[in-house]
Scaffold this motif. Sequence first.
Motif, PDB file in Angstrom:
ATOM      1  N   GLY A 174       0.836  -1.208   0.000  1.00  0.00           N
ATOM      2  CA  GLY A 174       0.000   0.000   0.000  1.00  0.00           C
ATOM      3  C   GLY A 174       0.863   1.247   0.000  1.00  0.00           C
ATOM      4  O   GLY A 174       1.714   1.428   0.877  1.00  0.00           O
ATOM      5  N   ILE A 230      -1.084   7.207   2.161  1.00  0.00           N
ATOM      6  CA  ILE A 230      -0.322   8.024   3.111  1.00  0.00           C
ATOM      7  C   ILE A 230       0.167   7.187   4.293  1.00  0.00           C
ATOM      8  O   ILE A 230       1.272   7.420   4.811  1.00  0.00           O
ATOM      9  N   GLY A 282       1.084   3.873   4.318  1.00  0.00           N
ATOM     10  CA  GLY A 282       2.230   3.069   3.889  1.00  0.00           C
ATOM     11  C   GLY A 282       3.469   3.929   3.690  1.00  0.00           C
ATOM     12  O   GLY A 282       4.583   3.553   4.081  1.00  0.00           O
ATOM     13  N   GLY A 335      -3.401   6.248  -3.154  1.00  0.00           N
ATOM     14  CA  GLY A 335      -4.629   5.623  -2.658  1.00  0.00           C
ATOM     15  C   GLY A 335      -5.778   6.613  -2.667  1.00  0.00           C
ATOM     16  O   GLY A 335      -6.069   7.230  -3.702  1.00  0.00           O
ATOM     17  N   ARG A 336      -6.379   6.816  -1.503  1.00  0.00           N
ATOM     18  CA  ARG A 336      -7.517   7.737  -1.408  1.00  0.00           C
ATOM     19  C   ARG A 336      -7.071   9.202  -1.413  1.00  0.00           C
ATOM     20  O   ARG A 336      -7.896  10.101  -1.346  1.00  0.00           O
ATOM     21  N   ALA A 394      -9.669  12.422  -0.926  1.00  0.00           N
ATOM     22  CA  ALA A 394      -9.490  13.420   0.140  1.00  0.00           C
ATOM     23  C   ALA A 394      -9.475  14.822  -0.471  1.00  0.00           C
ATOM     24  O   ALA A 394      -8.803  15.081  -1.467  1.00  0.00           O
ATOM     25  N   GLN A 395     -10.217  15.711   0.137  1.00  0.00           N
ATOM     26  CA  GLN A 395     -10.424  17.050  -0.391  1.00  0.00           C
ATOM     27  C   GLN A 395      -9.452  18.064   0.180  1.00  0.00           C
ATOM     28  O   GLN A 395      -9.057  19.011  -0.474  1.00  0.00           O
ATOM     29  N   CYS A 424       0.648  -4.082  -8.947  1.00  0.00           N
ATOM     30  CA  CYS A 424       1.022  -5.370  -8.353  1.00  0.00           C
ATOM     31  C   CYS A 424       0.103  -5.624  -7.161  1.00  0.00           C
ATOM     32  O   CYS A 424       0.328  -5.108  -6.062  1.00  0.00           O
ATOM     33  N   GLN A 433      -9.361  -5.125   2.716  1.00  0.00           N
ATOM     34  CA  GLN A 433      -8.254  -5.650   1.905  1.00  0.00           C
ATOM     35  C   GLN A 433      -7.142  -6.198   2.790  1.00  0.00           C
ATOM     36  O   GLN A 433      -6.432  -7.132   2.399  1.00  0.00           O
ATOM     37  N   LEU A 470      -5.358 -10.468   3.609  1.00  0.00           N
ATOM     38  CA  LEU A 470      -3.912 -10.771   3.573  1.00  0.00           C
ATOM     39  C   LEU A 470      -3.405 -11.306   4.913  1.00  0.00           C
ATOM     40  O   LEU A 470      -2.209 -11.516   5.081  1.00  0.00           O
ATOM     41  N   TRP A 516     -15.628   4.980  -4.608  1.00  0.00           N
ATOM     42  CA  TRP A 516     -14.681   4.548  -3.575  1.00  0.00           C
ATOM     43  C   TRP A 516     -15.422   3.511  -2.731  1.00  0.00           C
ATOM     44  O   TRP A 516     -16.310   3.869  -1.963  1.00  0.00           O
ATOM     45  N   ALA A 560     -14.268   3.882   1.466  1.00  0.00           N
ATOM     46  CA  ALA A 560     -13.913   5.296   1.599  1.00  0.00           C
ATOM     47  C   ALA A 560     -13.583   5.682   3.029  1.00  0.00           C
ATOM     48  O   ALA A 560     -12.607   6.375   3.290  1.00  0.00           O
ATOM     49  N   GLY A 598      -3.253   2.054   8.887  1.00  0.00           N
ATOM     50  CA  GLY A 598      -4.171   2.708   7.959  1.00  0.00           C
ATOM     51  C   GLY A 598      -5.089   3.629   8.731  1.00  0.00           C
ATOM     52  O   GLY A 598      -5.132   3.580   9.973  1.00  0.00           O
ATOM     53  N   ASP A 599      -5.845   4.440   8.000  1.00  0.00           N
ATOM     54  CA  ASP A 599      -6.725   5.410   8.667  1.00  0.00           C
ATOM     55  C   ASP A 599      -7.705   4.758   9.631  1.00  0.00           C
ATOM     56  O   ASP A 599      -8.069   5.334  10.648  1.00  0.00           O
TER      57      ASP A 599
HETATM   58  P1  FAD Z   1      -5.356   4.289   1.203  1.00  0.00           P
HETATM   59  O1  FAD Z   1      -5.160   5.670   0.751  1.00  0.00           O
HETATM   60  O2  FAD Z   1      -6.625   3.596   0.838  1.00  0.00           O
HETATM   61  O3  FAD Z   1      -4.098   3.441   0.667  1.00  0.00           O
HETATM   62  C1  FAD Z   1      -4.126   2.039   0.551  1.00  0.00           C
HETATM   63  C2  FAD Z   1      -3.336   1.627  -0.682  1.00  0.00           C
HETATM   64  O4  FAD Z   1      -3.235   0.207  -0.693  1.00  0.00           O
HETATM   65  C3  FAD Z   1      -3.989   2.028  -2.003  1.00  0.00           C
HETATM   66  O5  FAD Z   1      -3.075   2.746  -2.808  1.00  0.00           O
HETATM   67  C4  FAD Z   1      -4.384   0.694  -2.637  1.00  0.00           C
HETATM   68  O6  FAD Z   1      -4.276   0.716  -4.066  1.00  0.00           O
HETATM   69  C5  FAD Z   1      -3.397  -0.261  -2.021  1.00  0.00           C
HETATM   70  N1  FAD Z   1      -3.840  -1.657  -1.923  1.00  0.00           N
HETATM   71  C6  FAD Z   1      -4.998  -2.129  -1.392  1.00  0.00           C
HETATM   72  N2  FAD Z   1      -5.031  -3.467  -1.448  1.00  0.00           N
HETATM   73  C7  FAD Z   1      -3.876  -3.855  -2.028  1.00  0.00           C
HETATM   74  C8  FAD Z   1      -3.324  -5.132  -2.363  1.00  0.00           C
HETATM   75  N3  FAD Z   1      -3.980  -6.278  -2.119  1.00  0.00           N
HETATM   76  N4  FAD Z   1      -2.088  -5.160  -2.955  1.00  0.00           N
HETATM   77  C9  FAD Z   1      -1.409  -4.012  -3.223  1.00  0.00           C
HETATM   78  N5  FAD Z   1      -1.899  -2.782  -2.931  1.00  0.00           N
HETATM   79  C10 FAD Z   1      -3.108  -2.707  -2.334  1.00  0.00           C
HETATM   80  N6  FAD Z   1      -9.573  12.630   4.795  1.00  0.00           N
HETATM   81  C11 FAD Z   1      -9.367  13.884   5.263  1.00  0.00           C
HETATM   82  O7  FAD Z   1      -8.546  14.072   6.188  1.00  0.00           O
HETATM   83  N7  FAD Z   1     -10.020  14.961   4.707  1.00  0.00           N
HETATM   84  C12 FAD Z   1     -10.912  14.810   3.687  1.00  0.00           C
HETATM   85  O8  FAD Z   1     -11.462  15.783   3.174  1.00  0.00           O
HETATM   86  C13 FAD Z   1     -11.177  13.519   3.207  1.00  0.00           C
HETATM   87  N8  FAD Z   1     -12.080  13.309   2.226  1.00  0.00           N
HETATM   88  C14 FAD Z   1     -12.230  12.079   1.691  1.00  0.00           C
HETATM   89  C15 FAD Z   1     -13.099  11.886   0.632  1.00  0.00           C
HETATM   90  C16 FAD Z   1     -13.227  10.646   0.022  1.00  0.00           C
HETATM   91  C17 FAD Z   1     -14.169  10.448  -1.121  1.00  0.00           C
HETATM   92  C18 FAD Z   1     -12.446   9.563   0.483  1.00  0.00           C
HETATM   93  C19 FAD Z   1     -12.524   8.222  -0.202  1.00  0.00           C
HETATM   94  C20 FAD Z   1     -11.588   9.711   1.568  1.00  0.00           C
HETATM   95  C21 FAD Z   1     -11.481  10.973   2.188  1.00  0.00           C
HETATM   96  N9  FAD Z   1     -10.658  11.180   3.283  1.00  0.00           N
HETATM   97  C22 FAD Z   1     -10.449  12.436   3.785  1.00  0.00           C
HETATM   98  C23 FAD Z   1      -9.982  10.056   3.943  1.00  0.00           C
HETATM   99  C24 FAD Z   1      -8.503   9.931   3.524  1.00  0.00           C
HETATM  100  O9  FAD Z   1      -8.420   9.969   2.120  1.00  0.00           O
HETATM  101  C25 FAD Z   1      -7.986   8.615   4.060  1.00  0.00           C
HETATM  102  O10 FAD Z   1      -8.152   8.591   5.471  1.00  0.00           O
HETATM  103  C26 FAD Z   1      -6.493   8.359   3.778  1.00  0.00           C
HETATM  104  O11 FAD Z   1      -6.117   8.796   2.500  1.00  0.00           O
HETATM  105  C27 FAD Z   1      -6.255   6.865   3.951  1.00  0.00           C
HETATM  106  O12 FAD Z   1      -4.902   6.543   3.716  1.00  0.00           O
HETATM  107  P2  FAD Z   1      -4.392   5.040   3.859  1.00  0.00           P
HETATM  108  O13 FAD Z   1      -2.966   5.033   3.489  1.00  0.00           O
HETATM  109  O14 FAD Z   1      -4.801   4.525   5.193  1.00  0.00           O
HETATM  110  O15 FAD Z   1      -5.244   4.171   2.796  1.00  0.00           O
END
Ligand code: FAD
Length: 328
Positions: free
Chosen positions: A9, A12, A14, A39-40, A55-56, A126, A162, A166, A276, A279, A301-302
């Motif tokens: 991943g 942010i 990872g 990602g998101r 994320a906005q 991948c 997800q 794993l 999403w 989300a 993760g978040d």
């Molecule tokens: P993710 O960003 O989901 O990263 C996970 C990564 O793992 C992805 O790149 C994915 O492709 C990869 N992955 C998943 N499964 C596998 C696999 N099996 N093999 C390989 N790779 C894999 N937060 C705010 O603070 N302010 C906001 O305004 C806001 N608005 C949002 C609006 C929307 C529509 C969404 C969807 C989210 C919003 N968020 C907001 C939340 C914020 O985007 C997330 O909290 C944060 O980006 C999550 O980061 P993460 O690294 O935990 O997960």
Amino acid sequence: MTVPIAIIGTGIAGLSAAQALTEAGHVVQLFDKSRGSGGRMSSKRSDAGALDLGAQYFTARDRRFVTEVQRWQANGWVAEWTPQLYTYHGGQLNLSPDEQTRWVGTPRMSAITRGLLGDLEVQFACRITEVYRGEEHWHLQDAEGFTHGPFGHVVIATPAPQATALLASAPKLAGAAAGVKMDPTWAVALAFETPLDTPMEGCFVQDSPLDWLARNRSKPGRDNTLDTWVLHATSAWSRQHIDLSKEAVIEQLHGAFAELLHDAMPAPTFSLAHRWLYARPATSHEWGVLADADLGLYVCGDWCLSGRVEGAWLSGQEAARRLHAHLQ
Ligand code: FAD
Ligand code: NAI
């Protein structure tokens, strides 16, 4: 030979873990199923310019994250966004200014994770399907049937559903992750040739299929030539309409936007929809990280903290801290 740490991943969380582990002298190898990082927090390149569909913006409340965001600002990866904010409630639009500092990536949200990735070793497109332990080390299997490894430790930084898939080697962690439900969000982008006649740049919406809308090009450094808007549906609406076609989602959310502005809205010259599936976490947790240090498996993760950018970054830091501490 140094046995690297695998990180699954490149959102942010990872990349936060990757950066902290690298700074502590470890070697990491990253994997992501997508074609790029973020990602998101990724941004979509489109005919209407780059669009932040996930994320906005984000806020920084924890002291450690505030310091990190200052570093991002110094690198030119983020800038403050000061939108004209509104609320929509009971059919009324009202100006709703406040003192909150809000950050966005520049020139697009994905600039942050791209900056953090730097020249770290990464494999995109991948999708990891299995994480398993051999006699001494960890190995990853991907969807194409290739095996990666050996790795000394594995950090899983994906949304909870997800991650669950794993975690066959760690049933306790799998059980905890499986208990976290994540809600969907339908996102729609609309672009208009003639700018809409409103000073609004962001709006917290109630009593509507919409939850939030933003004028994308009001954010600093954007390249949108058209008047671009990003609309997010509520979790409830998104769940109810999870299998609706993209065309129908665009039509319905465009209609909700027009109703909110009390205006016969022109047809957009450009539109797209993105679903999403995972989300935001439906419930919040204060785990920081899920870990089995003896096995060498860490999950962040978040959803392990607040379901926001800040929570995801802090969770990645916590995963790195725990892993590094175990090796001391
Ligand atoms: P993710 O960003 O989901 O990263 C996970 C990564 O793992 C992805 O790149 C994915 O492709 C990869 N992955 C998943 N499964 C596998 C696999 N099996 N093999 C390989 N790779 C894999 N937060 C705010 O603070 N302010 C906001 O305004 C806001 N608005 C949002 C609006 C929307 C529509 C969404 C969807 C989210 C919003 N968020 C907001 C939340 C914020 O985007 C997330 O909290 C944060 O980006 C999550 O980061 P993460 O690294 O935990 O997960
Ligand atoms: P924040 O402090 O700006 O907003 C938090 C909440 O406070 C808002 O949702 C809104 O209800 C309210 N609020 C804030 N400013 C307001 C104002 N001027 N007028 C009226 N109400 C106001 O930012 P924070 O805490 O960093 O939250 C991030 C945002 O990201 C939230 O809006 C959240 O809903 C959104 N988000 C959306 C996700 C999705 O999937 N659609 C996922 C995760 C977060």
